[in-house]
Motif scaffolding. Structure first.
Motif, PDB file in Angstrom:
ATOM      1  N   ILE A 164       0.906  -1.069   0.006  1.00 36.63           N
ATOM      2  CA  ILE A 164       0.155   0.029  -0.006  1.00 36.63           C
ATOM      3  C   ILE A 164       0.909   1.165   0.090  1.00 36.63           C
ATOM      4  O   ILE A 164       0.575   2.139  -0.946  1.00 36.63           O
ATOM      5  N   ARG A 165       2.007   1.397   1.036  1.00 35.32           N
ATOM      6  CA  ARG A 165       2.758   2.347   1.109  1.00 35.32           C
ATOM      7  C   ARG A 165       3.413   2.387  -0.488  1.00 35.32           C
ATOM      8  O   ARG A 165       3.783   3.589  -0.860  1.00 35.32           O
ATOM      9  N   ASP A 166       3.942   1.809  -0.854  1.00 31.32           N
ATOM     10  CA  ASP A 166       4.941   1.564  -2.229  1.00 31.32           C
ATOM     11  C   ASP A 166       4.157   2.226  -3.025  1.00 31.32           C
ATOM     12  O   ASP A 166       4.382   3.108  -4.042  1.00 31.32           O
ATOM     13  N   GLN A 167       2.649   1.607  -3.451  1.00 31.56           N
ATOM     14  CA  GLN A 167       2.156   2.156  -4.517  1.00 31.56           C
ATOM     15  C   GLN A 167       1.597   3.576  -4.230  1.00 31.56           C
ATOM     16  O   GLN A 167       1.342   4.442  -5.211  1.00 31.56           O
ATOM     17  N   MET A 168       1.342   4.155  -2.966  1.00 32.68           N
ATOM     18  CA  MET A 168       0.861   5.506  -2.837  1.00 32.68           C
ATOM     19  C   MET A 168       1.897   6.301  -3.061  1.00 32.68           C
ATOM     20  O   MET A 168       1.795   7.403  -3.463  1.00 32.68           O
ATOM     21  N   ALA A 169       3.159   5.923  -2.923  1.00 33.33           N
ATOM     22  CA  ALA A 169       4.424   6.936  -3.040  1.00 33.33           C
ATOM     23  C   ALA A 169       4.531   6.773  -4.622  1.00 33.33           C
ATOM     24  O   ALA A 169       4.993   8.006  -5.122  1.00 33.33           O
ATOM     25  N   ARG A 170       4.239   5.560  -5.210  1.00 33.00           N
ATOM     26  CA  ARG A 170       4.572   5.602  -6.795  1.00 33.00           C
ATOM     27  C   ARG A 170       3.855   6.492  -7.529  1.00 33.00           C
ATOM     28  O   ARG A 170       4.155   7.078  -8.493  1.00 33.00           O
ATOM     29  N   VAL A 171       2.596   6.947  -7.178  1.00 34.30           N
ATOM     30  CA  VAL A 171       1.478   7.932  -7.918  1.00 34.30           C
ATOM     31  C   VAL A 171       1.810   9.234  -7.395  1.00 34.30           C
ATOM     32  O   VAL A 171       0.976  10.088  -7.707  1.00 34.30           O
ATOM     33  N   GLY A 172       2.672   9.512  -6.637  1.00 31.90           N
ATOM     34  CA  GLY A 172       2.883  11.144  -5.967  1.00 31.90           C
ATOM     35  C   GLY A 172       2.272  11.312  -4.680  1.00 31.90           C
ATOM     36  O   GLY A 172       2.306  12.435  -4.477  1.00 31.90           O
ATOM     37  N   ASN A 173       1.757  10.232  -4.039  1.00 29.17           N
ATOM     38  CA  ASN A 173       1.066  10.871  -2.625  1.00 29.17           C
ATOM     39  C   ASN A 173       1.680  10.069  -1.449  1.00 29.17           C
ATOM     40  O   ASN A 173       1.289   9.990  -0.499  1.00 29.17           O
ATOM     41  N   GLY A 174       3.121  10.355  -1.712  1.00 29.78           N
ATOM     42  CA  GLY A 174       4.008   9.910  -0.466  1.00 29.78           C
ATOM     43  C   GLY A 174       3.932  10.748   0.629  1.00 29.78           C
ATOM     44  O   GLY A 174       4.194  10.458   1.765  1.00 29.78           O
ATOM     45  N   ARG A 175       3.211  11.988   0.424  1.00 29.48           N
ATOM     46  CA  ARG A 175       3.409  13.178   1.509  1.00 29.48           C
ATOM     47  C   ARG A 175       2.312  12.388   2.607  1.00 29.48           C
ATOM     48  O   ARG A 175       2.391  12.824   3.946  1.00 29.48           O
ATOM     49  N   TYR A 176       1.346  11.650   2.188  1.00 30.50           N
ATOM     50  CA  TYR A 176       0.593  11.057   3.274  1.00 30.50           C
ATOM     51  C   TYR A 176       1.029  10.155   4.199  1.00 30.50           C
ATOM     52  O   TYR A 176       0.316  10.041   5.200  1.00 30.50           O
ATOM     53  N   LEU A 177       2.080   9.507   3.843  1.00 29.20           N
ATOM     54  CA  LEU A 177       2.463   8.359   4.599  1.00 29.20           C
ATOM     55  C   LEU A 177       3.155   8.710   5.891  1.00 29.20           C
ATOM     56  O   LEU A 177       3.781   9.929   6.003  1.00 29.20           O
ATOM     57  N   GLY A 178       2.559   8.320   6.995  1.00 31.88           N
ATOM     58  CA  GLY A 178       2.696   8.612   8.337  1.00 31.88           C
ATOM     59  C   GLY A 178       1.704   9.784   8.760  1.00 31.88           C
ATOM     60  O   GLY A 178       1.832  10.048  10.118  1.00 31.88           O
TER      61      GLY A 178
END
Length: 358
Positions: free
Chosen positions: A185-199
């Motif tokens: 889930i985290r890898d795919q979210m970062a891949r589409v440019g939404n890594g800021r949400y992580l954490g």
């Protein structure tokens, strides 16, 4: 439908069952492309550029991937002037689910290798699903979803559409220290440019989009605008609190605010059904409460069609991406004191792609 991932392994893209018995209520069930925005629905085979824009990827319905697992009911756009698509989905993208996922982090505890905090028994996604709706008005003709007017339309082909997606309870409590939330889930979210949400915690996302397309005599213009309301469930609602690797309470998370973006694209077949030149430009603001973090993208492409269709083409593309390096993100150290913080990062990219479909 399958595709190799970056590790070389095969991954499932689509697997669904469809029923076309009623033109006004076609049913699709399984892992499928989500009918939300024009950029998501458009097939990779019919794009004028080699890759989607940054904002097109970022504003997918589930914040993770253009595909999801669920049930969709939609009308046949080839038969009706006014059309709809509604769907109920898992909300975690392709091949993934976090139904009932526990919220937990592993932190060092004196006298043992690791320990769990008071967040361990908090669960989300029990009965929470993603809801998606799209309404389309074909003002004239039937422009479809392929980019570019490869048909060299003799009559105007124009459409206007609006989409909405509600995806509650997305658990990204920890970007690197969670021992429960799937890494996929985290890898795919970062891949589409939404890594800021992580954490950032547990999010309830609401995403709106508005798109327009017009094609006539070899010209093609399309544009989309996006807005995302990204609400974090507070401690009272979710029972979670951010903390460091040593178990110390970090206090309130970084406030990202909302997100918005838009793009416009225009193309012209200067040689009918053979050679197209296309230009696109877009701006994305991933967090309205942070500064100096705008993403700007400019692209120019030449498409040469070998057989007069989308099936056999050569695409040459130049892209300029300007990415602001300012702003903060949850669960990470602030970079405002790092030399160069806030300056624009600039990437110039040239790509040549031959695509062949059969």
């Amino acid at each position: 439908e399958t595709s190799p991932d970056t590790s070389g392994d095969m991954r499932l893209l689509e697997a669904s069952i469809s029923a076309w018995h009623l033109a006004g209520a076609t049913v699709e069930f399984g892992q499928q492309r989500v009918w939300f925005s024009r950029a998501i629905v458009t097939s990779a085979a019919t794009r004028s550029f080699t890759d989607p824009m940054f904002g097109q990827n970022m504003f997918v319905a589930n914040t993770v991937n253009s595909r999801d697992i669920g049930l969709a009911i939609l009308s046949d756009e080839n038969k009706y002037r006014f059309n709809y698509a509604i769907g109920v989905f898992n909300g975690m993208g392709q091949n993934l689910t976090d139904e009932g996922a526990a919220v937990s982090q592993r932190v060092p505890v004196e006298g043992s290798e690791s320990g769990r905090t008071y967040n361990w028994n908090t669960r989300v996604k029990n009965g929470e699903v993603m809801l998606v709706a799209r309404l389309l008005w074909k003002i004239s003709g039937n422009p479809g979803y392929g980019e570019g007017d490869i048909q060299y339309s003799r009559k105007p082909q124009t459409a206007l559409a609006v989409g909405y997606a509600y995806n509650p309870g997305v658990n990204v409590l920890s970007s690197i220290r969670s021992d429960i939330v799937a890494r996929g889930i985290r890898d795919q979210m970062a891949r589409v440019g939404n890594g800021r949400y992580l954490g950032g915690g547990i999010y309830d996302f609401q995403t709106w989009e508005l798109d327009f397309v017009h094609k006539y005599h070899g010209w093609a213009f399309q544009a989309e605008g996006y807005w995302r309301h990204q609400k974090t469930r507070d401690n009272h609602d979710s029972g979670t609190r951010p903390f460091g690797s040593n178990g110390i309470d970090l206090g309130p998370q970084v406030n990202l605010g909302q997100a918005w973006g838009w793009y416009a694209q225009i193309g012209k077949y200067i040689i009918p059904r053979k050679l197209e030149i296309a230009v696109r430009y877009g701006i994305t603001d991933p967090s309205t409460q942070q500064v100096n973090d705008l993403i700007k993208q400019l692209g120019v492409a030449l498409n040469y069609t070998l057989d007069g269709t989308y099936n056999n083409r050569v695409i040459a593309e130049y892209t300029n991406i300007t990415m602001g390096s300012g702003g903060e993100a949850p669960d990470r150290q602030p970079f405002d004191r790092v030399p160069g913080a806030g300056r624009d990062l600039i990437e110039n990219r040239i790509a040549v792609q031959w695509q062949f479909f059969f």
